[in-house]
Enzyme design. Structure first.
Site, mmCIF file in Angstrom:
data_model
loop_
_atom_site.group_PDB
_atom_site.id
_atom_site.type_symbol
_atom_site.label_atom_id
_atom_site.label_comp_id
_atom_site.label_asym_id
_atom_site.label_seq_id
_atom_site.Cartn_x
_atom_site.Cartn_y
_atom_site.Cartn_z
ATOM 1 N N LYS A 248 35.254 41.394 44.703
ATOM 2 C CA LYS A 248 34.424 41.090 43.527
ATOM 3 C C LYS A 248 33.029 41.690 43.708
ATOM 4 O O LYS A 248 32.465 42.277 42.777
ATOM 5 C CB LYS A 248 34.340 39.567 43.312
ATOM 6 C CG LYS A 248 35.633 38.969 42.780
ATOM 7 C CD LYS A 248 35.694 37.450 42.928
ATOM 8 C CE LYS A 248 37.084 36.938 42.531
ATOM 9 N NZ LYS A 248 37.322 35.528 42.881
ATOM 10 N N ASP B 163 33.843 32.291 35.171
ATOM 11 C CA ASP B 163 35.170 32.031 35.718
ATOM 12 C C ASP B 163 36.036 31.254 34.709
ATOM 13 O O ASP B 163 37.250 31.140 34.896
ATOM 14 C CB ASP B 163 34.985 31.190 36.990
ATOM 15 C CG ASP B 163 36.070 31.392 38.020
ATOM 16 O OD1 ASP B 163 36.798 32.395 37.928
ATOM 17 O OD2 ASP B 163 36.178 30.547 38.918
ATOM 18 N N GLN C 1 34.193 30.284 44.631
ATOM 19 C CA GLN C 1 35.533 30.694 45.042
ATOM 20 C C GLN C 1 36.371 29.471 45.421
ATOM 21 O O GLN C 1 35.919 28.586 46.156
ATOM 22 C CB GLN C 1 35.431 31.679 46.215
ATOM 23 C CG GLN C 1 36.746 32.283 46.650
ATOM 24 C CD GLN C 1 37.366 33.216 45.604
ATOM 25 O OE1 GLN C 1 36.667 33.811 44.793
ATOM 26 N NE2 GLN C 1 38.681 33.318 45.615
HETATM 27 N N1 GUN Z 1 40.649 31.731 43.888
HETATM 28 C C1 GUN Z 1 41.716 32.476 43.529
HETATM 29 N N2 GUN Z 1 41.574 32.916 42.262
HETATM 30 C C2 GUN Z 1 40.399 32.440 41.814
HETATM 31 C C3 GUN Z 1 39.690 32.564 40.581
HETATM 32 O O1 GUN Z 1 40.125 33.198 39.615
HETATM 33 N N3 GUN Z 1 38.507 31.920 40.509
HETATM 34 C C4 GUN Z 1 38.023 31.204 41.560
HETATM 35 N N4 GUN Z 1 36.844 30.605 41.392
HETATM 36 N N5 GUN Z 1 38.629 31.072 42.705
HETATM 37 C C5 GUN Z 1 39.821 31.687 42.837
#
Ligand code: GUN
Length: 279
Positions: free
Chosen positions: A50, A117, A94
């Site tokens: 990311k 998100d 995350q």
């Molecule tokens: N962990 C795995 N996929 C995601 C996601 O799309 N958002 C977040 N915040 N954590 C994740």
């Protein structure tokens, strides 16, 4: 006939070109903050990817690393600080968080206008009413891959396997809003095979390698595999038996190179949207 492979990497590159264009029209670059708590190896890889994507698109990018034993109060304080920071347009915490931390409480501290998100109760509630603000990135990316397949959702049977707040639930809502008839299956479902056999669209999001058997896939179905599992040899693999499913499906996403790159592209898109709304 072998299925068409839905190339998420190529589609993400197209999306990123559009995003870069939108960034160039902003007075100042979008700011994305990612909070990582602990040392989970997979989470570290996702967060790094990311960050790389954000940097490539010229975003301001901040990563906040907290130790696995950080208190819930410390995580909340970090989120609150980012919430108040005017250079930050989007916040992503995350997941998964360490078990001693109440995930929902942390999510509730993300201001709705920075929820790139699509994970807060506000974002989920708005989506459920058909008036989305920020749509969760993996479901949004999956819808783009379905559009790439070119098959019609209206009136079709779709099965979503998995009911998480971040993937399964918003995915089911988007499919329903696109006029599909949606079945949501989960670990307690009695007849997963039957539900998959009836479906023209299969979205697998459970995190269990090979759970969806290739022989269950209906001829001509579109298969979106959200799973990202590691085999004993360390290879990435999805929730669907890829080779066997490819012999029956019309179109299928590979793992890696399918949903993963699109999830990141949709995070970048949501962040640029947050920045546009700010200015
Ligand atoms: N962990 C795995 N996929 C995601 C996601 O799309 N958002 C977040 N915040 N954590 C994740």
């Amino acid at each position: 006939m072998a299925a068409r492979i839905l190339d998420g990497k190529a589609l993400a590159e197209q999306c990123n070109a559009e995003i870069a264009e939108r960034v160039s029209r902003l007075a100042r670059p979008p700011g994305l903050a990612v909070v990582l708590v602990g040392e989970d190896a997979a989470s570290k890889v996702y967060v790094r990817n990311k960050g790389r994507s954000a940097a490539k698109l010229g975003f301001v990018h901040r990563q906040v690393d907290l130790p696995a034993d950080a208190s819930e109060a410390a995580v909340l304080a970090a989120v609150d600080e980012l919430g108040a920071d005017p250079s930050i347009d989007g916040i992503l915490v995350q997941l998964p968080l360490p078990r001693h931390i109440n995930t929902q409480r942390v999510m509730d501290h993300i201001p709705a206008h920075k929820d790139v998100d699509g994970i807060t109760a506000t974002s989920a509630g708005l989506l459920s009413q058909g008036r989305p603000s920020f749509v969760a990135c993996t479901p949004q990316g999956s819808m783009r891959l379905i559009a790439l397949a070119g098959a019609t959702l209206t009136g079709a049977n779709a099965v979503v396997i998995g009911r998480s707040n971040i993937v399964g639930r918003p995915m089911a809502m988007l499919l329903e809003q696109a006029n599909a008839t949606v079945t949501v299956c989960h670990s307690r479902s009695r007849d997963l095979a039957g539900a998959v056999q009836r479906a023209e669209f299969v979205i697998a999001a459970v995190g269990q390698a090979g759970l969806v058997r290739g022989e269950w896939i209906r001829e001509g179905a579109v298969v979106i595999d959200v799973g990202m599992n590691r085999t004993a040899e360390g290879k990435l693999t999805g929730d669907v038996e890829y080779e066997a499913a490819s012999q029956r499906a019309a179109a299928i996403t590979p793992v890696p190179g399918g949903v993963g790159p699109m999830t990141i592209a949709m995070l970048m898109q949501n962040t640029v949207l947050a920045a546009e709304r700010r200015s």
